[in-house]
Design a protein around this motif. Structure first.
Motif, short mmCIF file in Angstrom:
data_model
loop_
_atom_site.label_atom_id
_atom_site.label_comp_id
_atom_site.label_asym_id
_atom_site.label_seq_id
_atom_site.Cartn_x
_atom_site.Cartn_y
_atom_site.Cartn_z
N ARG A 47 0.76 -1.38 -0.04
CA ARG A 47 0.06 -0.01 0.06
C ARG A 47 0.95 1.27 -0.18
N GLU A 48 2.23 1.11 0.43
CA GLU A 48 2.87 2.40 0.75
C GLU A 48 4.22 2.57 -0.14
N VAL A 49 4.57 1.60 -0.96
CA VAL A 49 5.65 1.67 -1.68
C VAL A 49 5.63 2.39 -2.85
N LEU A 50 6.62 3.35 -3.28
CA LEU A 50 6.62 3.92 -4.46
C LEU A 50 8.14 4.41 -4.78
N SER A 51 8.50 3.83 -6.31
CA SER A 51 9.79 3.96 -6.57
C SER A 51 10.06 5.02 -7.50
N LEU A 52 11.30 5.50 -7.36
CA LEU A 52 11.65 6.91 -7.78
C LEU A 52 12.83 6.81 -9.02
N PRO A 53 12.86 7.62 -9.92
CA PRO A 53 14.04 7.44 -10.96
C PRO A 53 15.38 7.66 -9.96
N VAL A 54 16.31 6.61 -10.36
CA VAL A 54 17.65 6.39 -9.89
C VAL A 54 18.72 5.88 -10.73
N TYR A 55 18.32 6.05 -11.95
CA TYR A 55 19.26 5.36 -12.86
C TYR A 55 20.74 6.36 -13.06
N PRO A 56 21.61 5.56 -13.45
CA PRO A 56 23.01 6.36 -13.42
C PRO A 56 23.16 7.73 -14.34
N GLU A 57 22.03 7.65 -15.75
CA GLU A 57 22.37 8.77 -16.30
C GLU A 57 21.52 9.99 -15.59
N LEU A 58 20.86 9.69 -14.60
CA LEU A 58 19.99 10.80 -13.89
C LEU A 58 20.72 11.92 -13.52
N SER A 59 20.54 13.16 -14.33
CA SER A 59 21.37 14.21 -14.07
C SER A 59 20.84 14.93 -12.65
N GLU A 60 22.03 15.57 -12.32
CA GLU A 60 21.66 16.37 -11.02
C GLU A 60 20.41 17.38 -11.02
N GLY A 61 20.37 18.04 -12.29
CA GLY A 61 19.20 18.87 -12.39
C GLY A 61 17.91 17.95 -12.35
N GLN A 62 17.88 17.08 -13.03
CA GLN A 62 16.65 16.04 -13.07
C GLN A 62 16.34 15.59 -11.58
N GLN A 63 17.50 15.39 -10.84
CA GLN A 63 17.03 14.82 -9.60
C GLN A 63 16.71 15.88 -8.41
N ASP A 64 17.03 17.37 -8.89
CA ASP A 64 16.82 18.49 -8.28
C ASP A 64 15.03 18.51 -8.47
N GLU A 65 14.71 18.48 -9.87
CA GLU A 65 13.15 18.31 -9.94
C GLU A 65 12.62 17.40 -9.30
N VAL A 66 13.04 16.12 -9.20
CA VAL A 66 12.25 15.13 -8.35
C VAL A 66 12.17 15.52 -6.81
N ILE A 67 13.16 15.99 -6.62
CA ILE A 67 13.45 16.30 -4.94
C ILE A 67 12.65 17.38 -4.65
N ALA A 68 12.42 18.51 -5.58
CA ALA A 68 11.49 19.57 -5.39
C ALA A 68 10.04 19.15 -5.32
N ALA A 69 9.68 18.18 -6.33
CA ALA A 69 8.33 17.68 -6.37
C ALA A 69 8.03 16.87 -5.16
N LEU A 70 9.01 16.22 -4.53
CA LEU A 70 8.54 15.55 -3.11
C LEU A 70 8.61 16.52 -2.21
N ARG A 71 9.36 17.55 -2.01
CA ARG A 71 9.30 18.34 -1.23
C ARG A 71 8.00 19.24 -0.82
N SER A 72 7.45 19.56 -2.42
CA SER A 72 6.30 20.09 -2.17
C SER A 72 4.93 19.49 -2.09
N PHE A 73 5.15 18.27 -1.67
CA PHE A 73 3.97 17.27 -1.60
C PHE A 73 3.41 17.38 -0.27
N ALA A 74 2.23 17.93 -0.25
CA ALA A 74 1.73 17.89 1.25
C ALA A 74 1.13 16.72 1.94
N PRO A 75 1.95 16.30 3.01
CA PRO A 75 1.64 14.79 3.62
C PRO A 75 0.21 14.83 4.07
#
Length: 371
Positions: A343-371
């Motif tokens: 019920r709780e698991v969610l997998s996020l992008p983690v592939y080697p070619e993931l750029s720092e900018g792309q990961q920043d986008e993911v992190i910002a989206a995660l941080r903006s999610f209201a729990p």
């Protein structure tokens, strides 16, 4: 910017020349079945896994199925495994003639809980299939002695864990090294992925390796002579060539995945409602998946999708609750940790070619999610 869950185009761009050259060599020779690249790959994967023998086959599912068929399971024989894994783990047990016995997982690592395995052993138990889920190894230092005490085989489902390792009594031990067999998958999305299906079995047992080679070629070591009824489960030479071209990059890819995982860990440490994956201190994780836990998982997935960020749920329905296994008699609430994880698991992008900018986008989206 859009961020896919996995970007195989980016991987191909970095190794195009090597892969195309390897494929060209096979095409020139026109030896597409069991060509020399297959034997070379078997040797290389065995060496990586600290195993004596590698036996290539058509898929990760077949790597499990052939390993289980070699146990000569009879009606009523039981095989203990996890309900929180890809279907092939239990499907292979069933198709090899055994009865899957599902036990609950450790809520932190998602791998089998040793006490639950021990409690499930009966006189009918023939084997244990621990799954090294998402790229970190199960506690083999506890499972293997338990198996030895009861005379059980241990088939390591290492489909997601090629190159993973665990400190056991001091030294590093590799995924696939210690079990009766280890089973790997080369499905295209795996850390070492082919351009189609493919699999590999590793073992330390020479007689078992010989039998597995027979089983993958209709039960015969010699053409048109069949010692037993096997199946057709050969790895195509073209797939072996692709994998050999990729293999030198695997260690670097795994290190890059760990770097991205560590960056997620740091960024999510103070984010309420999102729990980063737990890595057992004995393990070196290869992060086939970076899987967080979120009570409002579906809402978070929708939130990420709205921002163009890929994610996936592995696995939404645990195997003991799948309709095809209803005759086994499991019910909701019986394996609560597995059901909660589903019920709780969610997998996020983690592939080697993931750029720092792309990961920043993911992190910002995660941080903006209201729990």
């Amino acid at each position: 910017m859009p961020v896919p869950l996995l970007d195989l185009h980016a991987q191909f761009a970095a190794l195009r020349e090597d892969v195309m050259e390897a494929l060209g060599a096979v095409i020139e020779r026109q030896h597409f079945i069991m060509g020399e690249e297959v034997a070379r790959l078997e040797q290389a994967i065995a060496q990586l896994s600290h195993a004596a023998f590698g036996i290539a086959c058509a898929s990760g599912t077949d790597a499990l199925l052939l390993s289980l068929k070699a146990l000569d399971l009879q009606a009523g024989d039981e095989v203990i495994t996890s309900p929180f894994t890809f279907f092939a783990t239990a499907g292979a047990i069933w198709n090899a003639g055994g009865t899957p016995v599902f036990v609950d997982i450790d809520s932190e690592t998602f791998n089998l809980e040793v006490a639950a395995v021990e409690a499930a052993i009966t006189p009918r138990t023939r084997a244990i299939v621990p799954v090294h889920l998402f790229g970190q190894m199960a506690p083999l230092e506890a499972l293997l002695p338990l198996a030895r005490r009861h005379g059980l085989a241990v088939i390591e489902d290492a489909a997601q864990a090629i190159g993973a390792r665990r400190r056991i009594d001091g030294p590093w031990r590799m995924a696939g090294e210690l079990g009766t067999t280890g089973a790997f998958s080369f499905f295209p999305s795996k850390n070492l992925g082919a351009w189609g299906d493919g699999g590999m079995i590793v073992t330390q047992d020479a007689a078992l390796a010989e039998r597995l080679r027979r089983l993958r070629t209709h039960g015969g070591a010699k053409q048109y002579h069949h010692d037993e009824v096997g199946t057709n489960s050969r790895l195509d030479t073209l797939q072996a060539a692709v994998l050999l071209a990729k293999l030198p990059r695997l260690a670097g890819w795994s290190a890059a995945r760990r770097e991205r995982a560590a960056r997620y860990d740091a960024a999510l440490a103070d984010v309420p409602g999102i729990r980063a994956p737990v890595v057992d201190v004995a393990n070196e994780h290869i992060f086939h998946q970076y899987t967080v836990r979120v009570e409002r998982r579906d809402a978070l997935r929708q939130h990420l999708s709205g921002k163009g960020i890929g994610s996936a749920v592995y696995y939404p329905t645990p195997l003991h609750l799948q309709p095809c296994f209803s005759a086994l008699g499991y019910g909701a609430g019986q394996l609560p940790r597995s059901e909660c994880a589903a019920r709780e698991v969610l997998s996020l992008p983690v592939y080697p070619e993931l750029s720092e900018g792309q990961q920043d986008e993911v992190i910002a989206a995660l941080r903006s999610f209201a729990p």
